[in-house]
Design a protein around this motif. Structure first.
Motif, PDB file in Angstrom:
ATOM      1  N   ASN A  44     -28.342  28.348 -18.656  1.00  0.00           N
ATOM      2  CA  ASN A  44     -29.547  27.534 -18.444  1.00  0.00           C
ATOM      3  C   ASN A  44     -29.477  26.255 -19.276  1.00  0.00           C
ATOM      4  N   ARG A  45     -29.017  26.371 -20.520  1.00  0.00           N
ATOM      5  CA  ARG A  45     -28.876  25.183 -21.375  1.00  0.00           C
ATOM      6  C   ARG A  45     -27.818  24.230 -20.816  1.00  0.00           C
ATOM      7  N   MET A  46     -26.725  24.787 -20.307  1.00  0.00           N
ATOM      8  CA  MET A  46     -25.674  23.945 -19.736  1.00  0.00           C
ATOM      9  C   MET A  46     -26.185  23.175 -18.523  1.00  0.00           C
ATOM     10  N   MET A  47     -26.986  23.821 -17.713  1.00  0.00           N
ATOM     11  CA  MET A  47     -27.514  23.175 -16.509  1.00  0.00           C
ATOM     12  C   MET A  47     -28.475  22.039 -16.860  1.00  0.00           C
ATOM     13  N   LYS A  48     -29.070  22.080 -18.030  1.00  0.00           N
ATOM     14  CA  LYS A  48     -30.001  21.030 -18.461  1.00  0.00           C
ATOM     15  C   LYS A  48     -29.307  19.901 -19.213  1.00  0.00           C
ATOM     16  N   ASP A  49     -28.080  20.115 -19.642  1.00  0.00           N
ATOM     17  CA  ASP A  49     -27.348  19.118 -20.421  1.00  0.00           C
ATOM     18  C   ASP A  49     -26.610  18.189 -19.461  1.00  0.00           C
ATOM     19  N   LYS A  50     -26.954  16.913 -19.467  1.00  0.00           N
ATOM     20  CA  LYS A  50     -26.366  15.979 -18.498  1.00  0.00           C
ATOM     21  C   LYS A  50     -24.853  15.842 -18.654  1.00  0.00           C
ATOM     22  N   SER A  59     -24.513  26.353  -6.683  1.00  0.00           N
ATOM     23  CA  SER A  59     -25.709  26.885  -6.038  1.00  0.00           C
ATOM     24  C   SER A  59     -26.239  28.034  -6.898  1.00  0.00           C
ATOM     25  N   GLU A  60     -27.442  28.468  -6.623  1.00  0.00           N
ATOM     26  CA  GLU A  60     -28.026  29.575  -7.389  1.00  0.00           C
ATOM     27  C   GLU A  60     -27.182  30.846  -7.241  1.00  0.00           C
ATOM     28  N   GLU A  61     -26.645  31.068  -6.061  1.00  0.00           N
ATOM     29  CA  GLU A  61     -25.782  32.240  -5.823  1.00  0.00           C
ATOM     30  C   GLU A  61     -24.475  32.131  -6.625  1.00  0.00           C
ATOM     31  N   GLN A  62     -23.880  30.943  -6.622  1.00  0.00           N
ATOM     32  CA  GLN A  62     -22.649  30.725  -7.391  1.00  0.00           C
ATOM     33  C   GLN A  62     -22.910  30.859  -8.892  1.00  0.00           C
ATOM     34  N   LEU A  63     -24.060  30.356  -9.344  1.00  0.00           N
ATOM     35  CA  LEU A  63     -24.415  30.460 -10.755  1.00  0.00           C
ATOM     36  C   LEU A  63     -24.588  31.917 -11.165  1.00  0.00           C
TER      37      LEU A  63
END
Length: 106
Positions: A44-50, A59-63
């Motif tokens: 989740n932190r990685m997804m928020k870090d530009k 995608s959510e499934e891949q994540l």
């Protein structure tokens, strides 16, 4: 009586220490549930870090599948019962170096 209590306390302390020393890192970390929670927080932190998100365009499934792989890797690496079926770390991250060379900054 005092000597008995000191001896009993010493034996209890040594027994507790020995049991703790026999725990795997997996057990010390809190098992699968704790590892899953840490992996979810990390992703989740990685997804928020530009700076990192560009490497995680999933995608959510891949994540969800990626989280399961990372958690299984950590579980296995720390002595847990999980089976990791992903690529080795060198193969899994080989494209990061080429992305870095072509001008994308990390």
């Amino acid at each position: 009586m005092r000597k008995f209590l000191v001896a009993f306390g010493s034996v209890a302390l040594l027994t507790a220490s020995a049991a703790n020393a026999q725990q795997t890192l997996y057990e010390k970390l809190g098992g699968k549930q704790a590892i899953d929670a840490v992996v979810e927080d990390l992703t989740n932190r990685m997804m928020k870090d530009k700076r990192l998100k560009k490497y995680c365009n999933l995608s959510e499934e891949q994540l969800k599948a990626r989280r399961a792989l990372v958690a299984a890797f950590i579980c296995k690496a720390t002595g847990g019962p999980c089976e990791y079926k992903g690529r080795d770390m060198k193969q899994a991250h080989q494209n990061l170096e080429s992305q870095k060379r072509i001008g994308t900054d990390l």
